[in-house]
Write a protein that holds these residues in place. Structure first.
Motif, PDB file in Angstrom:
ATOM      1  N   PHE A   9      -4.919   5.181   0.817  1.00  0.00           N
ATOM      2  CA  PHE A   9      -4.880   4.230  -0.300  1.00  0.00           C
ATOM      3  C   PHE A   9      -6.234   4.241  -1.019  1.00  0.00           C
ATOM      4  CE2 PHE A   9      -5.348  -0.178  -1.900  1.00  0.00           C
ATOM      5  CZ  PHE A   9      -4.198  -0.297  -2.656  1.00  0.00           C
ATOM      6  N   GLU A  10      -7.297   4.167  -0.246  1.00  0.00           N
ATOM      7  CA  GLU A  10      -8.632   4.085  -0.854  1.00  0.00           C
ATOM      8  C   GLU A  10      -9.037   5.377  -1.539  1.00  0.00           C
ATOM      9  OE1 GLU A  10     -11.095   2.408   2.204  1.00  0.00           O
ATOM     10  OE2 GLU A  10     -10.539   0.375   1.589  1.00  0.00           O
ATOM     11  N   GLU A  11      -8.513   6.483  -0.990  1.00  0.00           N
ATOM     12  CA  GLU A  11      -8.767   7.777  -1.644  1.00  0.00           C
ATOM     13  C   GLU A  11      -8.198   7.745  -3.067  1.00  0.00           C
ATOM     14  OE1 GLU A  11      -8.424  12.039   0.615  1.00  0.00           O
ATOM     15  OE2 GLU A  11      -6.609  10.845   0.444  1.00  0.00           O
ATOM     16  N   ASN A  16      -9.658  -8.346   0.706  1.00  0.00           N
ATOM     17  CA  ASN A  16      -9.444  -7.088   1.428  1.00  0.00           C
ATOM     18  C   ASN A  16      -7.963  -6.738   1.419  1.00  0.00           C
ATOM     19  OD1 ASN A  16      -8.376  -8.917   3.214  1.00  0.00           O
ATOM     20  ND2 ASN A  16      -9.707  -8.404   4.918  1.00  0.00           N
ATOM     21  N   VAL A  17      -7.666  -5.490   1.739  1.00  0.00           N
ATOM     22  CA  VAL A  17      -6.269  -5.053   1.775  1.00  0.00           C
ATOM     23  C   VAL A  17      -5.763  -5.149   3.214  1.00  0.00           C
ATOM     24  CG1 VAL A  17      -6.615  -3.497  -0.185  1.00  0.00           C
ATOM     25  CG2 VAL A  17      -6.833  -2.594   2.156  1.00  0.00           C
ATOM     26  N   LEU A  73      -6.962  -0.862  -8.182  1.00  0.00           N
ATOM     27  CA  LEU A  73      -6.917  -1.980  -7.223  1.00  0.00           C
ATOM     28  C   LEU A  73      -7.724  -3.147  -7.746  1.00  0.00           C
ATOM     29  CD1 LEU A  73      -6.320  -3.298  -4.441  1.00  0.00           C
ATOM     30  CD2 LEU A  73      -8.377  -2.140  -3.581  1.00  0.00           C
ATOM     31  N   MET A 119       0.819  -1.223   0.000  1.00  0.00           N
ATOM     32  CA  MET A 119       0.000   0.000   0.000  1.00  0.00           C
ATOM     33  C   MET A 119       0.852   1.272   0.000  1.00  0.00           C
ATOM     34  SD  MET A 119      -3.494  -0.678   2.138  1.00  0.00           S
ATOM     35  CE  MET A 119      -2.687  -1.237   3.588  1.00  0.00           C
ATOM     36  N   VAL A 172      -7.504   5.093  -4.824  1.00  0.00           N
ATOM     37  CA  VAL A 172      -8.266   4.122  -5.623  1.00  0.00           C
ATOM     38  C   VAL A 172      -9.537   4.805  -6.145  1.00  0.00           C
ATOM     39  CG1 VAL A 172      -9.597   1.960  -5.546  1.00  0.00           C
ATOM     40  CG2 VAL A 172      -7.354   2.097  -4.395  1.00  0.00           C
ATOM     41  N   ALA A 173     -10.208   5.503  -5.223  1.00  0.00           N
ATOM     42  CA  ALA A 173     -11.482   6.137  -5.596  1.00  0.00           C
ATOM     43  C   ALA A 173     -11.296   7.166  -6.704  1.00  0.00           C
ATOM     44  CB  ALA A 173     -12.110   6.791  -4.362  1.00  0.00           C
ATOM     45  N   GLN A 207      -4.791   2.821   5.083  1.00  0.00           N
ATOM     46  CA  GLN A 207      -5.862   2.408   4.166  1.00  0.00           C
ATOM     47  C   GLN A 207      -6.715   3.572   3.643  1.00  0.00           C
ATOM     48  OE1 GLN A 207      -8.306  -0.731   5.739  1.00  0.00           O
ATOM     49  NE2 GLN A 207      -9.526  -0.938   3.871  1.00  0.00           N
ATOM     50  N   PRO A 208      -7.086   4.561   4.481  1.00  0.00           N
ATOM     51  CA  PRO A 208      -7.910   5.652   3.943  1.00  0.00           C
ATOM     52  C   PRO A 208      -7.227   6.405   2.796  1.00  0.00           C
ATOM     53  CG  PRO A 208      -7.977   5.669   6.329  1.00  0.00           C
ATOM     54  CD  PRO A 208      -6.937   4.657   5.938  1.00  0.00           C
TER      55      PRO A 208
END
Ligand SMILES: Cc1cc2nc3c(=O)[nH]c(=O)nc-3n(C[C@H](O)[C@H](O)[C@H](O)COP(=O)(O)OP(=O)(O)OC[C@H]3O[C@@H](n4cnc5c(N)ncnc54)[C@H](O)[C@@H]3O)c2cc1C
Length: 477
Positions: free
Chosen positions: A143-145, A36-37, A154, A15, A147-148, A140-141
């Motif tokens: 990372f997901e930002e 899941n990550v 991902l 990540m 991705v979004a 993770q937040p």
């Protein structure tokens, strides 16, 4: 311009690597076999170590990467890879600063000198209240930002099976998904697939005859390592394996242990032993109050990894249990059922039930009681106030436990995966436990020297690759 890196494994190293690549504008795809990550962070204690962080400086602690490097080389008995450790410790302070910027919940008293392993010379160990989950919840937040917003592609449920090679260069990966096999091509592939300490067959092949309970997350199967080996990558470090003392099998007969459910508290810095430790011959092999975990770990390994804690009724103490995670009531129940613990009115019968040599155990208990009476133990134990005299008598079976794997792919100072002779395999890079904990710790335990190098080398690789993959194109299926 579209640049392409595939990061395989969305865990501790993957990540941060992908985040760094994306933040530098590199087109990055992340393949993750799980749904899941987070990888090992779901289970890990998440302890980190770093010299030179803002937090450490704010506490007035004098430290430097040089000191950290020297400590790691000392604690790992000179077996760690100094070039890799240097990269990791020089980046570690910045990693802690980065986590702080992302909102990591550092407790007020940190960093500290941690005594769960043989200690560093300076206060440089940090962890969050939720252990590995604190790291995950911090990274993770972000990372997901990414991705979004489409900066990280991902792909969960994608299990790397093979590395694609053309003209000696890694040009992509083959992965299995529930919909079949896919091939992805890229300019560079980064392996951040973690270790193999949940792969019993591989572990036993590397360490025949050694009793070790496997305590890693089930995703740690060594698949990235094996894929790299199939295309000629070198392997090193398994010979540095050292088990942690106190493993208790949590699923009987499975050879596995979740240390958060049960772990023998053998650390003399936390608890003075009221038990003796014996091998299958019923013989003691170490002073049970030996404060150095390293000495205890080596002594256990020399015995083959299988021991029993033996004690009498008076040693059971609800407030300071031998097995962390077991109440006195649980201990008695397990012992009555003969489930990893045994109870009997006599020592020889106890030994027979537990699988220890009866004559050997009787002799040892006699010698131990005599040592307690004389106030002098041949093995040098100082805590001599628990003779084993008052029945019923108990034995708890314990094996070495490992939550990490020491072996891994060989890499050079650029984190390029290398062949056995040392030549780099073009296009293939690695960070995290896939390079082996032996590379970052040698053959001893250095606090935080798996999680922090994973984050640090992941980020470092992200920056370096961002600078390198400037020219060429494409991520195509
Ligand atoms: C109980 C426990 C306690 C620990 N405590 C500490 C500690 O306090 N301090 C410390 O420094 N270290 C500790 N460790 C070790 C440390 O947590 C790990 O070494 C580190 O987190 C590994 O990071 P990684 O990125 O290499 O692997 P991981 O975080 O495991 O990530 C690897 C990812 O790759 C994925 N993957 C694997 N194979 C494939 C494949 N074929 N295709 C696609 N994806 C794949 C996995 O699913 C996973 O998500 C502990 C470990 C455990 C289990």
């Amino acid at each position: 311009m579209e640049l392409a890196v595939i990061v395989v494994g969305a865990g501790t190293a993957g990540m941060p690597c992908a985040i760094t690549l994306a933040e530098h504008g590199v087109q990055v795809a992340v393949l993750e076999k799980a749904d899941n990550v987070g990888g090992a962070l779901h289970l890990s204690a998440g302890q980190m170590s770093a010299a030179g962080s803002r937090l450490q400086r704010s506490k007035g602690i004098e430290d430097s990467p040089e000191h950290h490097l020297a400590d790691v080389m000392r604690l790992g008995h000179g077996k760690a890879d100094p070039a890799i450790v240097r990269l990791a410790v020089e980046e570690a302070g910045a990693s802690i600063d980065w986590l702080e910027e992302l909102g990591f919940p550092f407790p007020d008293d940190q960093p500290i000198i941690y005594y769960g392993h043989d200690p560093y010379t300076r206060a440089r160990t940090y962890w969050g209240v939720e252990l590995g989950i604190s790291v995950l919840n911090t990274v993770q937040p972000r990372f997901e930002e990414l991705v979004a917003e489409g900066s990280i592609d991902l792909r969960l449920g994608h299990r790397l099976t093979d590395l694609l090679v053309e003209d000696g260069r890694v040009v992509g990966v083959r992965a299995e998904t529930t919909d079949g096999t896919v091939e992805l091509r890229s300019e560079a592939v980064v392996l951040t697939t973690g270790g193999y300490a949940a792969n019993r067959a591989l572990f036993d092949r590397l360490h025949p005859g050694l009793h070790v309970l496997l305590g890693a997350r089930e995703t740690s199967q060594g698949e990235g390592l094996l894929a790299a080996q199939r295309i000629g990558a070198g392997f090193r470090g398994a010979e540095h394996h050292l088990s942690t003392v106190g493993g208790i099998e949590t699923e009987l007969g499975q050879g596995t242990s979740n240390l958060w459910e049960a772990l023998g508290n053998t650390n003399a810095n936390n608890r003075v032993a009221r038990e003796i430790y014996v091998n299958p011959a019923g013989r003691r092999y170490v002073a049970e109050d030996e404060p150095s975990q390293d000495v205890q770990e080596r002594a256990l390994q020399a015995e083959g990894g299988l021991i029993w804690f033996v004690f009498d009724e008076t040693a059971i103490d609800e407030d300071e249990p031998l097995v962390m995670g077991w109440s006195a009531e649980m201990l008695r129940e397990q012992a009555a059922a003969g489930e990893g613990a045994w109870v009997a009115d006599g020592i020889a019968e106890l030994a027979r039930r537990a699988g220890i040599d009866p004559a050997g155990l009787e002799r040892t208990v006699g010698e131990w009681n005599a040592a307690c009476a004389a106030g002098s133990d041949p093995l040098g134990r100082k805590a001599l106030d628990h003779p084993i005299r008052t029945g019923p008598f108990y034995a708890v079976r314990s094996e070495g436990i490992t939550v990490i794997s020491f072996g891994g792919v060989t890499v050079d100072g650029e984190l390029r995966v290398t062949r056995e002779g040392g030549a780099a395999i073009p296009g293939l890079y690695a960070a995290g436990e896939v390079i082996g904990a032996g590379a970052t710790m040698g053959d001893g335990f250095c606090s935080g020297m798996c999680v922090t190098p994973a984050i640090s080398l992941g980020r470092l690789l992200g920056r370096r690759l961002a600078a390198q993959v400037g020219a060429a194109p494409m991520l195509a299926e």
